[in-house]
Write a protein that holds these residues in place. Structure first.
Motif, short mmCIF file in Angstrom:
data_model
loop_
_atom_site.label_atom_id
_atom_site.label_comp_id
_atom_site.label_asym_id
_atom_site.label_seq_id
_atom_site.Cartn_x
_atom_site.Cartn_y
_atom_site.Cartn_z
N UNK A 116 -7.42 -12.26 14.07
CA UNK A 116 -7.14 -12.14 12.65
C UNK A 116 -5.67 -11.84 12.34
N UNK A 117 -5.28 -12.11 11.10
CA UNK A 117 -3.97 -11.73 10.58
C UNK A 117 -4.15 -10.43 9.81
N UNK A 118 -3.24 -9.50 10.03
CA UNK A 118 -3.29 -8.21 9.34
C UNK A 118 -2.26 -8.22 8.22
N UNK A 119 -2.72 -7.99 7.01
CA UNK A 119 -1.88 -8.05 5.82
C UNK A 119 -1.68 -6.63 5.32
N UNK A 120 -0.43 -6.17 5.23
CA UNK A 120 -0.18 -4.77 4.90
C UNK A 120 0.68 -4.57 3.67
N UNK A 121 0.39 -3.47 2.94
CA UNK A 121 1.13 -3.10 1.74
C UNK A 121 1.41 -1.60 1.76
N UNK A 122 2.55 -1.23 1.23
CA UNK A 122 2.88 0.19 1.16
C UNK A 122 2.10 0.88 0.06
N UNK B 266 -2.39 0.18 2.35
CA UNK B 266 -3.40 -0.79 1.95
C UNK B 266 -3.29 -1.98 2.89
N UNK B 267 -4.43 -2.46 3.40
CA UNK B 267 -4.37 -3.57 4.34
C UNK B 267 -5.63 -4.43 4.25
#
Length: 410
Positions: free
Chosen positions: A138-144, A187-188
């Motif tokens: 999977x691709x891990x998508x991250x936000x602060x 948040x991810x």
């Protein structure tokens, strides 16, 4: 319909080599010519994402608020040099005009058919002898913070609305999959159904397959002119003239140098991306994306490739060290255990961006001469499908519906 027994492909990146490979599948003898070498352009240092679920229009409504920042913020992911350049500003005006919801949907509808073919075309290359791997996420998508995520969620929802299957779900702890992310990532999401590869080794394996199947590969040779007609030809810098039954121009951001005289008037602007690799304390296994910072990361030969920025400059301008620093400044607090001070493989590559976000694939006004380019950031993932459909067009004279919107004479 032409009788095509021999073809010359100008450009040894993913798009050009995939076209050559599929022409061979159609029984055509091919010669590939490149002024530098295999994967010497944007095929070398990109993130290697095979993500049809992210092969979307580059211009969207956020451009109207984010764009002005590109002129004043040295760390902005989109960078436009403040200079007198009428051609650049003309391109930017056309590009910005497509930053609307209606234009995004129109472009996404045109991209979806080829997006849906993309991954199976990699399987076809593998089954046909291309000795290189592709891997699932999977691709891990991250936000602060939560406020940074709505744009990404709208994009995914838009892609799904247009008919793609893009599985994604929220993660409780992204560090289980991507220990390189720091606690600043609050948040991810997990994005599935996509793949990645190591771009340079993959394109080199594709070139090796073309040669093993009888193709000729000539590198370090610049093409200075192209002619169409009953016997299309290219002229090399040393004056040598090569003739064939068809010629394909797949020269990326340099496409206008040869294609404009053939009736291809859509501007192709170099959207330059930068990357480098770093060591990590824990092995990098999965790709990571930081959408708010526009930073894409991929495991690469035991290291971690960090790629980012969209810089609108001329394709042959020297690298700008400030763009590497901008990526570092944006990424520093979001990563942990990543050695950003000891970088290797620093690179800049010119991606071919069109104002309307659609590639240029098909016949020019010169009989027997075709172009394949203008894919923006999506040349790697869409290259094999583009090559397959263009090869069919060259040999049969029929245009597959998936590339009909990409008419280079539009």
């Amino acid at each position: 319909m032409r009788d095509v027994a021999r073809s010359i492909v100008v450009g040894a990146g993913m798009v050009g080599l995939a076209t050559a490979w599929h022409l061979q599948e159609q029984g055509v003898e091919v010669t590939v010519v490149d002024r530098t070498g295999v994967a010497a352009g944007s095929s070398w240092g990109n993130a290697g994402w095979l993500t049809p679920g992210k092969a979307i229009p580059l211009a969207d409504p956020s451009l109207w608020t984010y764009g002005p920042r590109a002129l004043i913020d040295p760390d902005a992911a989109l960078h436009v040099p403040f200079r007198v350049d009428a051609a650049l500003w003309s391109f930017l005006a056309r590009f910005a005009a497509h930053g609307t919801h209606r234009a995004w949907d129109r472009t996404m509808a045109a991209l979806t058919p080829i997006d849906r073919m993309a991954l199976e075309c990699f399987d076809e290359l593998g089954a046909g002898g291309v000795d290189a791997w592709t891997r699932e996420g999977p691709f891990v998508i991250g936000f602060a913070e939560e406020a940074h995520s709505p744009g990404f969620l709208r994009e995914v929802e838009g892609v799904i609305r247009h008919g793609q299957d893009v599985p994604f779900e929220r993660l409780d702890d992204p560090r289980e999959l991507a220990p390189q992310l720091s606690d600043a990532v609050k948040v991810a999401y997990r994005l599935d159904g996509q793949r990645f590869l190591e771009p340079a080794p993959y394109v080199e394996a594709l070139a090796a397959s073309v040669v093993a199947r009888g193709g000729e590969l000539r590198t370090g040779v610049a093409v200075t002119a192209v002619s169409g007609g009953t016997q299309p030809s290219v002229t090399l810098a040393d004056g040598e003239r090569l003739e064939a039954d068809s010629v394909v121009l797949a020269t990326g951001a340099w496409l206008p140098q040869l294609a404009r005289a053939l009736g291809v008037r859509t501007r192709v602007q170099a959207g330059r991306g930068y990357s480098f690799t770093v060591a990590t304390e824990q092995p990098a296994v999965h790709p990571v994306y930081l959408p708010f910072q526009r930073i894409a990361c991929t495991p690469y030969q035991g290291r971690f490739r960090i790629a980012g920025t969209m810089e609108f400059r001329r394709p042959d301008e020297p690298p700008q060290a400030r763009r590497i620093q901008a990526i570092i400044n944006q990424a520093r607090r979001l990563f942990t255990g990543v050695d950003l001070e000891h970088r290797e493989d620093e690179w800049v590559g010119s991606r071919p961006v069109t104002p309307d976000g659609l590639p240029l694939v098909g016949a020019t006004r010169a009989p027997g001469v075709y172009v394949a380019g203008g894919h923006g950031m999506w040349g790697i993932v869409l290259g094999p499908a583009t090559g397959k459909l263009l090869a069919q067009r060259i040999v049969t004279g029929e245009t597959h519906p998936a590339i009909a919107p990409f008419d280079p004479l539009r």
